[in-house]
Design a protein around this motif. Sequence first.
Motif, PDB file in Angstrom:
ATOM      1  N   PRO A  78       0.835  -1.201   0.000  1.00 37.17           N
ATOM      2  CA  PRO A  78       0.000   0.000   0.000  1.00 37.17           C
ATOM      3  C   PRO A  78       0.868   1.249   0.000  1.00 37.17           C
ATOM      4  O   PRO A  78       1.870   1.313   0.710  1.00 37.17           O
ATOM      5  CB  PRO A  78      -0.800  -0.115   1.298  1.00 37.17           C
ATOM      6  N   GLY A  79       0.527   2.207  -0.822  1.00 34.33           N
ATOM      7  CA  GLY A  79       1.285   3.455  -0.887  1.00 34.33           C
ATOM      8  C   GLY A  79       2.342   3.486  -1.965  1.00 34.33           C
ATOM      9  O   GLY A  79       2.897   4.534  -2.260  1.00 34.33           O
ATOM     10  N   VAL A  80       2.649   2.330  -2.577  1.00 35.22           N
ATOM     11  CA  VAL A  80       3.636   2.290  -3.661  1.00 35.22           C
ATOM     12  C   VAL A  80       2.934   2.660  -4.962  1.00 35.22           C
ATOM     13  O   VAL A  80       1.937   2.059  -5.338  1.00 35.22           O
ATOM     14  CB  VAL A  80       4.297   0.897  -3.778  1.00 35.22           C
ATOM     15  N   THR A  81       3.469   3.687  -5.627  1.00 30.71           N
ATOM     16  CA  THR A  81       2.861   4.148  -6.879  1.00 30.71           C
ATOM     17  C   THR A  81       3.690   3.798  -8.102  1.00 30.71           C
ATOM     18  O   THR A  81       3.212   3.919  -9.225  1.00 30.71           O
ATOM     19  CB  THR A  81       2.626   5.671  -6.845  1.00 30.71           C
ATOM     20  N   GLY A  82       4.932   3.365  -7.899  1.00 28.65           N
ATOM     21  CA  GLY A  82       5.770   2.980  -9.023  1.00 28.65           C
ATOM     22  C   GLY A  82       7.010   2.241  -8.566  1.00 28.65           C
ATOM     23  O   GLY A  82       7.566   2.555  -7.524  1.00 28.65           O
ATOM     24  N   ALA A 109      21.593  -3.469 -10.479  1.00 29.77           N
ATOM     25  CA  ALA A 109      20.997  -3.927  -9.218  1.00 29.77           C
ATOM     26  C   ALA A 109      20.371  -2.769  -8.450  1.00 29.77           C
ATOM     27  O   ALA A 109      20.415  -2.704  -7.235  1.00 29.77           O
ATOM     28  CB  ALA A 109      22.031  -4.663  -8.367  1.00 29.77           C
ATOM     29  N   ARG A 110      19.758  -1.867  -9.191  1.00 30.85           N
ATOM     30  CA  ARG A 110      19.155  -0.664  -8.607  1.00 30.85           C
ATOM     31  C   ARG A 110      17.629  -0.810  -8.648  1.00 30.85           C
ATOM     32  O   ARG A 110      17.069  -1.254  -9.649  1.00 30.85           O
ATOM     33  CB  ARG A 110      19.606   0.536  -9.436  1.00 30.85           C
ATOM     34  N   ILE A 111      16.986  -0.427  -7.549  1.00 25.45           N
ATOM     35  CA  ILE A 111      15.532  -0.474  -7.459  1.00 25.45           C
ATOM     36  C   ILE A 111      15.053   0.929  -7.106  1.00 25.45           C
ATOM     37  O   ILE A 111      15.445   1.470  -6.069  1.00 25.45           O
ATOM     38  CB  ILE A 111      15.067  -1.471  -6.380  1.00 25.45           C
ATOM     39  N   GLU A 112      14.233   1.509  -7.969  1.00 27.12           N
ATOM     40  CA  GLU A 112      13.698   2.848  -7.719  1.00 27.12           C
ATOM     41  C   GLU A 112      12.214   2.709  -7.427  1.00 27.12           C
ATOM     42  O   GLU A 112      11.482   2.083  -8.194  1.00 27.12           O
ATOM     43  CB  GLU A 112      13.940   3.753  -8.921  1.00 27.12           C
ATOM     44  N   ILE A 113      11.795   3.304  -6.305  1.00 28.09           N
ATOM     45  CA  ILE A 113      10.422   3.148  -5.849  1.00 28.09           C
ATOM     46  C   ILE A 113       9.822   4.511  -5.520  1.00 28.09           C
ATOM     47  O   ILE A 113      10.422   5.293  -4.782  1.00 28.09           O
ATOM     48  CB  ILE A 113      10.366   2.255  -4.590  1.00 28.09           C
ATOM     49  N   ASP A 114       8.652   4.778  -6.064  1.00 30.89           N
ATOM     50  CA  ASP A 114       7.882   5.960  -5.695  1.00 30.89           C
ATOM     51  C   ASP A 114       6.807   5.487  -4.729  1.00 30.89           C
ATOM     52  O   ASP A 114       6.057   4.547  -5.029  1.00 30.89           O
ATOM     53  CB  ASP A 114       7.232   6.601  -6.932  1.00 30.89           C
ATOM     54  N   HIS A 115       6.743   6.136  -3.559  1.00 30.44           N
ATOM     55  CA  HIS A 115       5.803   5.687  -2.540  1.00 30.44           C
ATOM     56  C   HIS A 115       5.438   6.808  -1.585  1.00 30.44           C
ATOM     57  O   HIS A 115       6.143   7.820  -1.494  1.00 30.44           O
ATOM     58  CB  HIS A 115       6.398   4.510  -1.750  1.00 30.44           C
ATOM     59  N   ASP A 116       4.340   6.600  -0.875  1.00 32.18           N
ATOM     60  CA  ASP A 116       3.895   7.523   0.168  1.00 32.18           C
ATOM     61  C   ASP A 116       4.513   7.035   1.479  1.00 32.18           C
ATOM     62  O   ASP A 116       4.152   5.963   1.968  1.00 32.18           O
ATOM     63  CB  ASP A 116       2.375   7.524   0.255  1.00 32.18           C
ATOM     64  N   ALA A 166       4.021   7.828   4.416  1.00 28.49           N
ATOM     65  CA  ALA A 166       3.056   7.687   5.505  1.00 28.49           C
ATOM     66  C   ALA A 166       2.375   6.311   5.458  1.00 28.49           C
ATOM     67  O   ALA A 166       1.844   5.834   6.459  1.00 28.49           O
ATOM     68  CB  ALA A 166       2.008   8.791   5.432  1.00 28.49           C
ATOM     69  N   LEU A 167       2.395   5.661   4.298  1.00 27.36           N
ATOM     70  CA  LEU A 167       1.744   4.364   4.134  1.00 27.36           C
ATOM     71  C   LEU A 167       2.710   3.194   4.103  1.00 27.36           C
ATOM     72  O   LEU A 167       2.349   2.076   4.469  1.00 27.36           O
ATOM     73  CB  LEU A 167       0.905   4.355   2.849  1.00 27.36           C
ATOM     74  N   VAL A 168       3.916   3.427   3.632  1.00 30.56           N
ATOM     75  CA  VAL A 168       4.906   2.348   3.558  1.00 30.56           C
ATOM     76  C   VAL A 168       6.296   2.924   3.858  1.00 30.56           C
ATOM     77  O   VAL A 168       6.713   3.906   3.275  1.00 30.56           O
ATOM     78  CB  VAL A 168       4.872   1.622   2.185  1.00 30.56           C
ATOM     79  N   THR A 169       6.986   2.289   4.805  1.00 31.53           N
ATOM     80  CA  THR A 169       8.308   2.752   5.220  1.00 31.53           C
ATOM     81  C   THR A 169       9.406   2.151   4.345  1.00 31.53           C
ATOM     82  O   THR A 169       9.183   1.157   3.643  1.00 31.53           O
ATOM     83  CB  THR A 169       8.592   2.347   6.676  1.00 31.53           C
ATOM     84  N   THR A 170      10.566   2.724   4.453  1.00 32.88           N
ATOM     85  CA  THR A 170      11.731   2.181   3.745  1.00 32.88           C
ATOM     86  C   THR A 170      12.014   0.759   4.218  1.00 32.88           C
ATOM     87  O   THR A 170      12.342  -0.114   3.421  1.00 32.88           O
ATOM     88  CB  THR A 170      12.953   3.087   3.955  1.00 32.88           C
TER      89      THR A 170
END
Length: 77
Positions: free
Chosen positions: A33-37, A45-52, A54-58
Amino acid sequence: MTTLTTTHTILRADGFSCPSCVAKIEKLVGRLPGVTGVAVFFSSARIEIDHDPALVTTDALIAAVGKAGYTARLAAF
């Protein structure tokens, strides 16, 4: 009205052995929840994540990568 705050987090992962790893990680992380991309770059070996945040922590993002069978950490750059 609530405003969606999006953070761009970059992780580095260890243990990539084949390009199919990409789909596995994108699927597991993308379900949180909260992950938008999610974009996984096999060659670096790189992972790029767009997220909120407040909904999902690192930590939750790193745990999801762990569930896929790979060790991840925050990227220094």
